[in-house]
Design an enzyme around this catalytic site. Structure first.
Site, PDB file in Angstrom:
ATOM      1  N   TRP A 100       0.714  -0.747  -0.016  1.00 11.94           N
ATOM      2  CA  TRP A 100       0.081  -0.193   0.073  1.00 11.94           C
ATOM      3  C   TRP A 100       0.678   1.022   0.498  1.00 11.94           C
ATOM      4  O   TRP A 100       0.268   2.639   0.225  1.00 11.94           O
ATOM      5  CB  TRP A 100      -1.011  -0.181   1.070  1.00 11.94           C
ATOM      6  N   ASP A 167      -1.317   6.855   6.323  1.00 11.86           N
ATOM      7  CA  ASP A 167      -2.079   5.717   6.294  1.00 11.86           C
ATOM      8  C   ASP A 167      -2.502   4.870   7.704  1.00 11.86           C
ATOM      9  O   ASP A 167      -1.581   3.962   8.296  1.00 11.86           O
ATOM     10  CB  ASP A 167      -1.932   5.382   4.617  1.00 11.86           C
ATOM     11  N   LYS A 191     -12.986  -1.175   8.467  1.00  8.19           N
ATOM     12  CA  LYS A 191     -12.083  -1.751   9.278  1.00  8.19           C
ATOM     13  C   LYS A 191     -11.863  -2.244  10.806  1.00  8.19           C
ATOM     14  O   LYS A 191     -12.430  -3.470  11.054  1.00  8.19           O
ATOM     15  CB  LYS A 191     -10.118  -2.435   8.711  1.00  8.19           C
TER      16      LYS A 191
END
Length: 356
Positions: A100, A167, A191
């Protein structure tokens, strides 16, 4: 039938939140309308979104120096939107900790941004968080992926660097980070904070400036409209507010981090002593929320995943890039879920270690 859902996302919700959603679905606040039907211009929704902002501000101990935005498009959209809004010189730094982080780098470059990789753990197959030195050159900010969902690594503490952009998609509100040096925090909600369809951006207000960006990418316009330039993800914001209230009732981020450490320690302790399963992540870099492991034999891994599902332990398959297994122990996963996983790991090992 109840199951323990170890999916990397969308992930499980707290049982009390699901029960509250059930109660609210037919008629939200005695309005005669479902929460999925109310207008985003109504007082009903104004109370939801403003309450969610207040609850999030309280949980993170945010000062009024920060603006909170509830957006759409996922964290992936923010890979380019963030530098377009706040990278004044179009030159940023990034720590490469895996998939990511690389995606964030690629999207920023597509937006015309120069991205310097200031540290990387690529040479170690991303099994650790790399050491970071203070960059010599002037950068608009440094991008960090705080938890690496695929590789199973995370920052235990943030590095002592200025102008961080985080992030936090897979450990948002799961670890208690010090945020003094942070310019911006962003992440998807699906999440640890709710359901798919909502992205959180928390940004220092002094970084919100006039730009010529299209309106839906323009933080100044979005902030002025209280995240309601267009129809926001009403239901997702409502669900997030319920989770935020649940977290506050538990005792906030320090308490949930303590619970997450207990859950993950239980599983890691087993893996460290296992003769069949292994975890290759450096101990001080281990994630609290995404635990990766394998037997080293793809066929045996597949058997484990299938047998686990038969025992109501679902979504344990590892990411396609790394294989093996992955147990995501997000905030809503109870300690009993980690216990059930360890019990099954022990049983599977006793039945299969001789054929490895």
């Amino acid at each position: 039938m109840s199951v323990y859902n170890f999916a990397a996302g969308p992930a499980m919700l707290p049982t009390s939140v699901i029960n509250q959603i059930k109660r609210d679905l037919p008629s939200f606040n005695d309005s005669g309308m479902s929460v999925m039907e109310i207008s985003h211009r109504s007082d009903l929704f104004e109370n939801i979104i403003n309450g969610a902002k207040t609850n999030l501000r309280d949980l993170l101990n945010l000062t009024d120096d920060y603006e909170i935005l509830f957006l759409q498009g996922g964290a992936t959209t923010q890979f380019a939107t963030i530098p377009l809004n706040i990278a004044k010189t179009k030159h940023i730094g990034l720590v490469d900790t895996g998939h990511w982080a690389i995606r964030a780098q690629e999207e920023a470059k597509k937006a015309g941004i120069t991205v310097d990789t200031i540290a990387s753990s690529k040479d170690n197959q991303y099994h650790n968080i790399p050491k970071i030195s203070q960059p010599q050159q002037s950068l608009d900010y440094i991008h960090l992926t705080t938890n690496n969902t695929i590789e199973g690594t995370a920052y235990d503490q943030l590095p002592d660097l200025k102008h961080l952009v985080l992030d936090v998609s897979s450990n948002f509100l799961a670890q208690d980070y010090r945020l003094e040096n942070v310019d911006l925090i962003y992440g998807g909600a699906q999440k640890n904070l709710g359901i798919a369809g909502l992205t959180i951006v928390i940004i220092r207000k002094d970084l919100i400036v006039d730009t010529d960006l299209p309106s839906m990418w323009n933080y100044k316009i979005l902030a002025k409209k209280n995240s309601m330039l267009n129809t926001p993800p009403v239901f997702a914001i409502y669900a997030a507010d319920l989770v935020l209230k649940w977290l506050k009732d538990l005792g906030g981020v320090p308490e949930i981090e303590n619970r997450n450490r207990q859950k993950s320690s239980l599983v890691y302790d087993f893996l460290d002593n296992s003769k069949l399963f292994n975890n290759t992540v450096e101990k001080k870099s281990r994630s609290l929320t995404n635990l990766v492991f394998s037997t080293g034999d793809p066929k045996l891994d597949k058997k484990f995943i299938e047998k686990a599902q038969e025992n109501n332990l679902v979504n344990l398959k590892g990411h396609r890039l790394v294989g093996g297994m992955r147990a995501s122990l997000y905030n809503a996963m109870p300690y009993e879920g980690a216990e059930a996983l360890v019990d099954f790991l022990e049983k599977f090992e006793s039945e299969n270690r001789r054929i490895r």
